[in-house]
Design a protein around this motif. Structure first.
Motif, PDB file in Angstrom:
ATOM      1  N   ALA A 127       0.829  -1.206   0.000  1.00 40.01           N
ATOM      2  CA  ALA A 127       0.000   0.000   0.000  1.00 40.01           C
ATOM      3  C   ALA A 127       0.868   1.262   0.000  1.00 40.01           C
ATOM      4  O   ALA A 127       0.553   2.246  -0.691  1.00 40.01           O
ATOM      5  CB  ALA A 127      -0.930  -0.010   1.202  1.00 40.01           C
ATOM      6  N   LYS A 128       1.963   1.235   0.753  1.00 37.90           N
ATOM      7  CA  LYS A 128       2.869   2.389   0.762  1.00 37.90           C
ATOM      8  C   LYS A 128       3.537   2.570  -0.593  1.00 37.90           C
ATOM      9  O   LYS A 128       3.658   3.702  -1.092  1.00 37.90           O
ATOM     10  CB  LYS A 128       3.920   2.211   1.859  1.00 37.90           C
ATOM     11  N   MET A 129       3.978   1.480  -1.188  1.00 41.09           N
ATOM     12  CA  MET A 129       4.597   1.575  -2.502  1.00 41.09           C
ATOM     13  C   MET A 129       3.581   2.007  -3.552  1.00 41.09           C
ATOM     14  O   MET A 129       3.919   2.745  -4.490  1.00 41.09           O
ATOM     15  CB  MET A 129       5.208   0.225  -2.890  1.00 41.09           C
ATOM     16  N   ASP A 130       2.351   1.572  -3.395  1.00 46.41           N
ATOM     17  CA  ASP A 130       1.304   1.935  -4.338  1.00 46.41           C
ATOM     18  C   ASP A 130       1.063   3.438  -4.343  1.00 46.41           C
ATOM     19  O   ASP A 130       0.855   4.045  -5.402  1.00 46.41           O
ATOM     20  CB  ASP A 130       0.023   1.182  -3.992  1.00 46.41           C
ATOM     21  N   ASP A 131       1.101   4.068  -3.172  1.00 49.40           N
ATOM     22  CA  ASP A 131       0.919   5.525  -3.097  1.00 49.40           C
ATOM     23  C   ASP A 131       2.050   6.266  -3.789  1.00 49.40           C
ATOM     24  O   ASP A 131       1.825   7.277  -4.477  1.00 49.40           O
ATOM     25  CB  ASP A 131       0.820   5.952  -1.631  1.00 49.40           C
ATOM     26  N   ILE A 132       3.276   5.777  -3.620  1.00 48.68           N
ATOM     27  CA  ILE A 132       4.421   6.427  -4.263  1.00 48.68           C
ATOM     28  C   ILE A 132       4.344   6.282  -5.776  1.00 48.68           C
ATOM     29  O   ILE A 132       4.608   7.233  -6.529  1.00 48.68           O
ATOM     30  CB  ILE A 132       5.738   5.834  -3.725  1.00 48.68           C
ATOM     31  N   PHE A 133       3.957   5.114  -6.245  1.00 44.92           N
ATOM     32  CA  PHE A 133       3.900   4.876  -7.687  1.00 44.92           C
ATOM     33  C   PHE A 133       2.771   5.673  -8.336  1.00 44.92           C
ATOM     34  O   PHE A 133       2.909   6.163  -9.458  1.00 44.92           O
ATOM     35  CB  PHE A 133       3.723   3.389  -7.963  1.00 44.92           C
ATOM     36  N   LYS A 134       1.646   5.815  -7.646  1.00 47.08           N
ATOM     37  CA  LYS A 134       0.550   6.611  -8.197  1.00 47.08           C
ATOM     38  C   LYS A 134       0.941   8.075  -8.326  1.00 47.08           C
ATOM     39  O   LYS A 134       0.561   8.746  -9.291  1.00 47.08           O
ATOM     40  CB  LYS A 134      -0.683   6.469  -7.309  1.00 47.08           C
ATOM     41  N   ALA A 135       1.712   8.572  -7.345  1.00 42.61           N
ATOM     42  CA  ALA A 135       2.139   9.973  -7.401  1.00 42.61           C
ATOM     43  C   ALA A 135       3.109  10.230  -8.551  1.00 42.61           C
ATOM     44  O   ALA A 135       3.194  11.356  -9.059  1.00 42.61           O
ATOM     45  CB  ALA A 135       2.780  10.371  -6.071  1.00 42.61           C
ATOM     46  N   SER A 136       3.844   9.211  -8.966  1.00 40.68           N
ATOM     47  CA  SER A 136       4.791   9.403 -10.064  1.00 40.68           C
ATOM     48  C   SER A 136       4.093   9.546 -11.418  1.00 40.68           C
ATOM     49  O   SER A 136       4.617  10.204 -12.313  1.00 40.68           O
ATOM     50  CB  SER A 136       5.775   8.230 -10.112  1.00 40.68           C
ATOM     51  N   GLY A 137       2.921   8.928 -11.571  1.00 39.97           N
ATOM     52  CA  GLY A 137       2.217   8.998 -12.835  1.00 39.97           C
ATOM     53  C   GLY A 137       2.691   8.016 -13.876  1.00 39.97           C
ATOM     54  O   GLY A 137       2.222   8.061 -15.022  1.00 39.97           O
TER      55      GLY A 137
END
Length: 496
Positions: A127-137
């Protein structure tokens, strides 16, 4: 002379450091906030420009990634790979001075199953990695390590490379700019993937594979190879031609000494160079290799680069628990007193070259089943490796001879006729390699002979080689059948 009864002032006068030495060495106007080395002090703005420039200069100097290519970023959540992701984001932004021209994607390998983490802990990390990846676009893929058990045998086979020559790089860039295809660099589809469903039996099988190794050194080595296989397979399935790794200068310095300790001297050039083409169509690049761990830590702290701590096999282990852990501790402690330790080891790795057949031109059958490097076991008779083999054969012959003296010879293979009982055609048995002996399957899979020297030492710590993934055992059987067939028809083949 100094006397015992002498009194000294409690407060000693301290020499004030000139204000000029506290200023940035680049702009010489703003107070420095970062001291990378003794004479390299940068302010916030100059340090950011220095960090971005080094990343783009590394890519531009090597000329491996061509415009329009799809590049897969291997992000583990650590400081180095997270900083690499930020550099790609900055290079593709609209305000970038010299924009990057490739199409990035992200892959994250969830190794919680091999480390014994619970399903809730793995979901929290994802879930933490998912938030970072979504922010990158960028499009991203979250892959559990359990999928390595279901890989095809083609993952450890060299695919034909379609890489362009570096000499045509400038012409390729000019043609790319002339066509004005920069708009295609923005990915249209964004894969938002959570942790895929993993069966409990697969997790148990993966843990059994890791636990069948006796030492922590061998566990870390096999885990690194399995992770690399899964990264290459993901890149091939998703259509990427480059795999970008986050290995920094400090990690590569440790990796060099570890590889020498593990007997990987012949593979040092591929393991520590900027580009690694051992898989043919998928080329691994290391753009963070010129950054030290200190520089990356400063950058992430000043510019708030998010990272996620993920435990590994070395977490909470003692210093002497493995060769990797001991080497890392040794270099870090030596770096404190001698700041040029890491850079000296790293610069040495840049001068190394492989004396044997290059990894990109070697035949698939001449490659190691685990690390995919060229086999280094075909050496001269008067070598240390051959001396080790002779000692091993003599020790096994002695024990085998004692048993054979007291018991009659036992047949280990089938004793049926060569031509399926048709004695009018042939009287040779399959055991003696008749005309139909090619149909005889091997009794056991001899994986050791198909591995390099270092991987042989790794599998030596295994309780059973049959615990290896099925795609490795299948490829070993195919190579053995092919070698047996070639030996049988060797009298009819022309020499090279």
């Amino acid at each position: 002379m100094c006397q015992v009864t002498e009194t000294y002032h409690d407060d000693f006068e301290q020499n004030e450091i000139p204000s000029e030495s506290k200023k940035c060495v680049k702009c010489k106007d703003v107070i420095a906030v970062v001291a990378i080395r003794a004479g390299d002090k940068y302010c916030r703005g100059c340090f950011e420009l220095y960090f971005h420039h080094k990343f783009r200069a590394t890519l531009g100097k090597n000329r491996v990634i061509f415009p329009g290519e799809k590049v897969l970023l291997a992000v583990s959540g650590g400081p180095s790979s997270s900083s690499m992701l930020r550099q790609v984001q900055e290079g593709l932004s609209q305000n970038a001075h010299k924009k990057l021209r490739f199409m990035p994607g992200i892959v994250y390998i969830d190794e919680g199953g091999a480390l014994g983490q619970s399903l809730d802990e793995r979901r929290q990390t994802v879930a933490k990695m998912d938030d970072i990846f979504k922010a990158s676009g960028f499009p991203y893929h979250i892959v559990p390590l359990e999928q390595v058990l279901d890989l095809p045998s083609s993952v450890i086979m060299m695919a034909p490379s379609s890489q362009q020559q570096a000499s045509s790089y400038k012409a390729y860039v000019d043609n790319f700019i002339r066509k004005n295809t920069c708009s295609c660099l923005t990915p249209e589809q964004k894969h938002e993937t959570s942790l895929p469903f993993v069966q409990e039996s697969q997790t148990e099988q993966l843990q059994q594979l890791i636990n069948c190794f006796k030492t922590l050194t061998a566990k870390e080595d096999i885990l690194s190879n399995l992770r690399q296989h899964l990264l290459v397979h993901t890149a091939r399935c998703e259509g990427y031609s480059k795999l970008m790794l986050g290995d920094n200068c400090t990690r590569l310095a440790c990796k060099l000494l570890v590889s020498i300790s593990l007997g990987r001297g012949a593979q040092l050039a591929q393991d520590t160079s900027f580009s690694d083409s051992r898989y043919g169509d998928i080329v691994s690049v290391r753009p963070m290799r010129d950054y030290s761990a200190k520089e990356i830590a400063y950058y992430n702290h000043i510019f708030n680069v998010p990272s996620v701590f993920t435990p590994n096999l070395q977490t909470k282990n003692k210093e002497k628990s493995s060769i990797q852990r001991l080497t890392e501790s040794f270099i870090n402690k030596l770096q404190v007193d001698f700041p040029s330790t890491v850079s000296t080891i790293y610069r040495t790795s840049e001068k190394l070259q492989t004396a044997s057949t290059s990894s990109s031109s070697a035949n698939t059958c001449d490659r190691c089943l685990l690390c995919m490097c060229s086999l280094d076991t075909s050496v001269e008779n008067a070598s240390a490796f051959q001396a080790t083999l002779i000692s091993k054969c003599l020790s096994q012959t002695k024990s085998g001879g004692a048993n054979s003296a007291s018991s009659p010879r036992q047949n280990t293979g089938p004793t049926t006729r060569c031509c399926q009982g048709k004695e009018e055609h042939c009287e040779t048995t399959l055991e003696n390699r008749g005309c139909c002996s090619v149909i005889r399957a091997p009794d056991t899979t001899d994986v050791t002979s198909l591995l390099c020297y270092s991987c042989q030492l790794t599998t030596k710590d295994m309780s059973s080689v049959d615990r290896l993934p099925q795609y490795i055992l299948s490829e070993a059987q195919i190579r053995q059948r092919r070698a047996r067939m070639k030996e049988e028809i060797s009298d009819f083949l022309l020499d090279d």
